[in-house]
Design a protein around this motif. Sequence first.
Motif, short mmCIF file in Angstrom:
data_model
loop_
_atom_site.label_atom_id
_atom_site.label_comp_id
_atom_site.label_asym_id
_atom_site.label_seq_id
_atom_site.Cartn_x
_atom_site.Cartn_y
_atom_site.Cartn_z
N HIS A 180 0.90 -1.22 0.23
CA HIS A 180 -0.20 -0.04 -0.08
C HIS A 180 1.06 1.14 0.07
N PRO A 181 1.88 1.43 -1.10
CA PRO A 181 2.57 2.53 -1.09
C PRO A 181 2.07 4.02 -0.95
N GLN A 182 0.86 3.88 -1.75
CA GLN A 182 -0.07 5.26 -1.63
C GLN A 182 -0.29 5.87 -0.35
N LYS A 183 0.05 4.99 0.76
CA LYS A 183 -0.38 5.56 1.95
C LYS A 183 1.01 5.91 2.59
N MET B 151 7.95 4.68 -4.63
CA MET B 151 7.28 5.70 -5.51
C MET B 151 6.97 5.09 -6.81
N TYR B 152 7.83 4.22 -7.31
CA TYR B 152 7.54 3.31 -8.39
C TYR B 152 6.23 2.62 -8.25
N TYR B 153 5.97 1.97 -7.39
CA TYR B 153 4.60 1.12 -6.86
C TYR B 153 3.64 1.93 -6.65
N ALA B 154 3.95 3.18 -6.24
CA ALA B 154 2.73 3.99 -5.77
C ALA B 154 2.15 4.47 -7.31
N MET B 155 3.20 4.58 -8.41
CA MET B 155 2.61 5.13 -9.62
C MET B 155 1.72 4.10 -10.16
N VAL B 156 2.52 2.73 -9.99
CA VAL B 156 1.57 1.67 -10.43
C VAL B 156 0.18 1.65 -9.94
N LYS B 157 0.01 1.73 -8.65
CA LYS B 157 -1.18 1.81 -7.73
C LYS B 157 -2.40 3.03 -8.58
N LYS B 158 -1.59 4.13 -8.98
CA LYS B 158 -2.07 5.13 -9.61
C LYS B 158 -2.77 4.94 -10.95
#
Length: 368
Positions: A80-83, A109-116
């Motif tokens: 849950h990197p966006q958190k 940050m990379y995984y947060a972009m994926v989540k987005k």
Amino acid sequence: MILFRCDSVYQLMNAIQIKMTLLKDESADLLLSDHTNFDPLIPALQESGIFEEVKRLYSKKKADEYWTYTKEERKNISRHPQKYVDMTVFDKEYTEFYISFETAYAKLMYYAMVKKGMHPKVHLFEDGMATYVCDVNKRCMEDGMDHESYKEDKFIENIERLLLYNPALFTGEKMPFPIEKIPAIDYKNKEVKDIFHHIFGEAKLPKQKFIFLEEAFFDDKIPSNDLELVLRIAEIVGKDQMIIKLHPRNKVNRFKEYGFQTMEHTQVPWEITLMDEDITDKILFTVSSNASITSKLIFEKNMNVIMLYRMFTGKTWLMGNANFSLYHERSIKEFNKDRKNIYCPHSFDEMGEILKYIEGVEKIERRS
């Protein structure tokens, strides 16, 4: 759209060079973290127009905190990197993500972009010696993240390439992506120099002939004999002919009480000074600092460097890396092809002979 993320001034220099050469027709934003105080550089960066937008990222606290969590907690953060990361910087659709070193926070940050909903390709680029000896796959296995849960979006599967000034020096483990060359900075091109000067300023070399480049052993609390090496060198070359370039991370000036002159910390990178000046009339001493060879590495300019790692008694994580010695062997072979640029003595007697040899070379070069 491309997004560059930089944590240091050296990374920023390399990002600018990549953008001006390999990506000159592409649109890119620049993200500057708070690992370095970039504030004085931002107005000139914005004026230069190299990047479409210059943004700030306040990530150091979270980046440091990440390693205080348990393995299970880190795994949950990665799911849950966006958190955890600052999502406000992802206000555009980014398809390419340029990072200098795959730190844990950069991967989050990379995984947060994926989540987005983005699926950016990652481009790793030059960050000194560590980039040449790294094992990205091993570092991913040791970061505590649940990479497998991302399946085809797994970080290591989406690294497009590694960009280095000299790919032949890479000694890390075999990578599942290509290693490509960053063009050397054209120090003879006035337009290029003017851009770097506008952003970073200018600085002159000190008048002293001998410059010792300190490393961060003291700040890293690594027991070492670097001070003893400096004192012995001073006995050989003369303390008045020697100056110490302090490492930015070392907050204590250990050399002042011994009467050494030291170079003040400035916002102007060491590399800018090397771009402007002929350093062949100086002799650089260091244990293993990559800053000693950047003259040749990024400008292809000659130098005189005496590396002391064979006389060093401390143990750093880089020196403990199995690829460290191979990297230095390759550097010596590569940079000594046409002219002797790097010397690695085993003793002070050998160092004395090297100094005599360099003096002879200097006389020949002055006459030619």
